[in-house]
Motif scaffolding. Structure first.
Motif, PDB file in Angstrom:
ATOM      1  N   ALA A 124      19.908  39.480  17.113  1.00 15.14           N
ATOM      2  CA  ALA A 124      20.563  40.585  16.782  1.00 15.14           C
ATOM      3  C   ALA A 124      20.526  41.004  15.414  1.00 15.14           C
ATOM      4  O   ALA A 124      20.293  42.058  15.188  1.00 15.14           O
ATOM      5  CB  ALA A 124      22.036  40.621  17.500  1.00 15.14           C
ATOM      6  N   GLN A 136      25.464  53.153  10.832  1.00 17.30           N
ATOM      7  CA  GLN A 136      26.007  51.895  11.352  1.00 17.30           C
ATOM      8  C   GLN A 136      26.356  50.852  10.192  1.00 17.30           C
ATOM      9  O   GLN A 136      27.139  50.185  10.054  1.00 17.30           O
ATOM     10  CB  GLN A 136      24.852  51.005  12.455  1.00 17.30           C
ATOM     11  CG  GLN A 136      24.771  51.962  13.490  1.00 17.30           C
ATOM     12  CD  GLN A 136      23.368  51.476  14.136  1.00 17.30           C
ATOM     13  OE1 GLN A 136      22.356  51.184  13.593  1.00 17.30           O
ATOM     14  NE2 GLN A 136      23.250  51.929  15.469  1.00 17.30           N
ATOM     15  N   ARG A 166      29.729  43.822  16.883  1.00 17.80           N
ATOM     16  CA  ARG A 166      29.512  44.825  17.749  1.00 17.80           C
ATOM     17  C   ARG A 166      28.328  45.745  17.327  1.00 17.80           C
ATOM     18  O   ARG A 166      27.327  46.099  17.720  1.00 17.80           O
ATOM     19  CB  ARG A 166      30.559  45.338  18.489  1.00 17.80           C
ATOM     20  CG  ARG A 166      30.406  46.360  19.309  1.00 17.80           C
ATOM     21  CD  ARG A 166      31.330  47.245  19.888  1.00 17.80           C
ATOM     22  NE  ARG A 166      31.903  48.278  18.743  1.00 17.80           N
ATOM     23  CZ  ARG A 166      31.136  49.385  18.442  1.00 17.80           C
ATOM     24  NH1 ARG A 166      30.046  49.575  19.287  1.00 17.80           N
ATOM     25  NH2 ARG A 166      31.593  50.114  17.418  1.00 17.80           N
ATOM     26  N   ALA A 169      25.020  44.285  16.994  1.00 21.18           N
ATOM     27  CA  ALA A 169      24.402  44.485  18.289  1.00 21.18           C
ATOM     28  C   ALA A 169      23.633  45.825  18.549  1.00 21.18           C
ATOM     29  O   ALA A 169      22.727  46.150  18.965  1.00 21.18           O
ATOM     30  CB  ALA A 169      25.031  43.799  19.437  1.00 21.18           C
ATOM     31  N   GLU A 170      24.576  46.777  18.401  1.00 18.40           N
ATOM     32  CA  GLU A 170      24.218  48.118  18.523  1.00 18.40           C
ATOM     33  C   GLU A 170      23.101  48.326  17.360  1.00 18.40           C
ATOM     34  O   GLU A 170      22.047  49.199  17.920  1.00 18.40           O
ATOM     35  CB  GLU A 170      25.578  49.039  17.787  1.00 18.40           C
ATOM     36  CG  GLU A 170      25.357  50.459  18.132  1.00 18.40           C
ATOM     37  CD  GLU A 170      25.614  50.556  19.752  1.00 18.40           C
ATOM     38  OE1 GLU A 170      24.864  51.697  20.173  1.00 18.40           O
ATOM     39  OE2 GLU A 170      26.091  49.783  20.517  1.00 18.40           O
ATOM     40  N   SER A 172      20.618  46.675  16.750  1.00 17.58           N
ATOM     41  CA  SER A 172      19.438  45.882  17.035  1.00 17.58           C
ATOM     42  C   SER A 172      18.688  46.909  18.110  1.00 17.58           C
ATOM     43  O   SER A 172      17.412  46.749  18.254  1.00 17.58           O
ATOM     44  CB  SER A 172      19.870  44.721  17.825  1.00 17.58           C
ATOM     45  OG  SER A 172      20.326  44.699  19.006  1.00 17.58           O
ATOM     46  N   GLN A 173      19.345  47.978  18.811  1.00 15.34           N
ATOM     47  CA  GLN A 173      18.992  48.760  19.546  1.00 15.34           C
ATOM     48  C   GLN A 173      18.073  48.231  20.713  1.00 15.34           C
ATOM     49  O   GLN A 173      17.319  48.712  21.495  1.00 15.34           O
ATOM     50  CB  GLN A 173      17.618  49.664  18.850  1.00 15.34           C
ATOM     51  CG  GLN A 173      18.172  50.562  17.887  1.00 15.34           C
ATOM     52  CD  GLN A 173      17.230  51.384  17.256  1.00 15.34           C
ATOM     53  OE1 GLN A 173      16.209  51.925  17.989  1.00 15.34           O
ATOM     54  NE2 GLN A 173      17.347  51.747  15.937  1.00 15.34           N
ATOM     55  N   PRO A 175      19.494  46.814  24.389  1.00 16.56           N
ATOM     56  CA  PRO A 175      20.787  47.153  25.435  1.00 16.56           C
ATOM     57  C   PRO A 175      21.166  45.803  25.792  1.00 16.56           C
ATOM     58  O   PRO A 175      22.306  45.825  26.188  1.00 16.56           O
ATOM     59  CB  PRO A 175      19.961  48.040  26.481  1.00 16.56           C
ATOM     60  CG  PRO A 175      18.636  47.674  26.443  1.00 16.56           C
ATOM     61  CD  PRO A 175      18.152  47.639  24.895  1.00 16.56           C
ATOM     62  N   ARG A 178      23.466  44.388  23.271  1.00 14.85           N
ATOM     63  CA  ARG A 178      24.613  44.962  23.253  1.00 14.85           C
ATOM     64  C   ARG A 178      25.633  44.598  24.419  1.00 14.85           C
ATOM     65  O   ARG A 178      26.730  44.787  24.139  1.00 14.85           O
ATOM     66  CB  ARG A 178      24.338  46.589  23.097  1.00 14.85           C
ATOM     67  CG  ARG A 178      23.766  47.157  22.036  1.00 14.85           C
ATOM     68  CD  ARG A 178      23.779  48.778  21.990  1.00 14.85           C
ATOM     69  NE  ARG A 178      23.250  49.369  23.151  1.00 14.85           N
ATOM     70  CZ  ARG A 178      22.136  50.001  22.962  1.00 14.85           C
ATOM     71  NH1 ARG A 178      21.379  49.685  21.944  1.00 14.85           N
ATOM     72  NH2 ARG A 178      21.618  50.550  24.190  1.00 14.85           N
ATOM     73  N   SER A 179      25.027  44.333  25.726  1.00 19.08           N
ATOM     74  CA  SER A 179      25.841  44.212  26.592  1.00 19.08           C
ATOM     75  C   SER A 179      26.495  42.813  26.818  1.00 19.08           C
ATOM     76  O   SER A 179      27.291  42.464  27.588  1.00 19.08           O
ATOM     77  CB  SER A 179      25.187  44.424  28.166  1.00 19.08           C
ATOM     78  OG  SER A 179      24.207  43.260  28.032  1.00 19.08           O
ATOM     79  N   THR A 181      28.211  41.349  24.236  1.00 18.11           N
ATOM     80  CA  THR A 181      29.010  41.204  23.136  1.00 18.11           C
ATOM     81  C   THR A 181      30.571  40.718  23.667  1.00 18.11           C
ATOM     82  O   THR A 181      31.338  40.104  22.832  1.00 18.11           O
ATOM     83  CB  THR A 181      29.662  42.538  22.374  1.00 18.11           C
ATOM     84  OG1 THR A 181      29.854  43.269  23.340  1.00 18.11           O
ATOM     85  CG2 THR A 181      28.300  42.967  21.454  1.00 18.11           C
TER      86      THR A 181
END
Length: 242
Positions: A124, A136, A166, A169-170, A172-173, A175, A178-179, A181
């Protein structure tokens, strides 16, 4: 359904369920995770469960369906509801992780968690360094400041640190990162609980400088530098978890 941050918020005590449906799910889920309903056993019959939890048959059956979807139990006609092996549980489900946390996870589970978390978070931060956006980065710095000013308040500090992870992870783009976390939150909560048990009162002292360096590296697009700093943060958390 557990929400992001709920596990860290529960560090001062497990919150009460908000309705009968949630209550029954939590009680049975905790029973399974703690071993009160052992793997391979059959749950008590409907009549006993209805009497025990003081709910309707409809509420009980909806709760069982939810637990089936999470991989904890399997209901079969004329057989009953059987508790499934742990390898069937959905360990990416925040609510399942919540139950395991409060049931006290086995050492082998936490070791596995640290291994998976390392892979997720190292990836990430590397991706975040090349894909981050200005907003961000601004929010990461905001939450770092919040983590510092709430250093003596375990839940507020923990939530601020979780928001930093979080956002990474966001950024990083990706998904899938992100899921995942929920696993990160579980590890952070475990480390914080270890610090609480050791009598730590300043939860920011150990890693504030590291988070400052991590955010700076991501902002500069230095993926290698960000990975090196994250490795140190993961090592510190692993020590408290163990």
């Amino acid at each position: 359904m557990a929400e992001p941050g709920q596990l860290i918020r529960s560090l001062s005590g497990r919150p009460a369920a908000r309705n009968f449906h949630s209550f029954v799910i939590n009680e049975i889920g905790m029973g399974v995770a703690s071993g009160a309903f052992p793997v391979g056993s059959t749950l008590p019959g409907d009549a006993e469960m209805i009497d025990r939890y003081e709910v309707s048959r409809t509420v009980l059956r909806e709760a069982i369906k939810t637990l089936e979807a999470k991989g904890l139990v399997e209901a079969r006609a004329k057989v009953g509801t059987r508790v499934l092996a742990r390898n069937r549980w959905n360990l990416f489900d925040r609510q399942v992780l919540f139950w395991i946390f409060h049931a006290t996870p086995e050492p082998g589970f936490t070791d596995s968690l640290c291994e998976v978390r390392a892979g997720l978070e190292m990836q990430a931060v590397t991706l975040a360094a090349s894909r981050r956006q200005a907003e961000q980065m601004r929010m990461m710095r905001y939450w770092l400041a919040q983590a510092h000013v709430s250093a003596a308040m375990v839940e507020s500090h923990g939530l601020a640190v979780f928001e930093i992870h979080r956002l990474m992870a966001e950024a990083s783009q990706n998904p899938i990162l992100r899921s995942a976390t929920g696993l990160v939150e579980f590890a952070l909560a475990m480390a914080l609980r270890g610090q609480m048990q050791a009598g730590v009162t300043d939860f920011a002292a150990e890693k504030t400088a590291a988070y400052e360096a991590l955010i700076t590296a991501i902002d500069k697009g230095d993926g290698a530098g960000a990975s090196a700093v994250m490795a140190g943060i993961l090592s510190a958390d692993r020590g408290w978890i163990r």
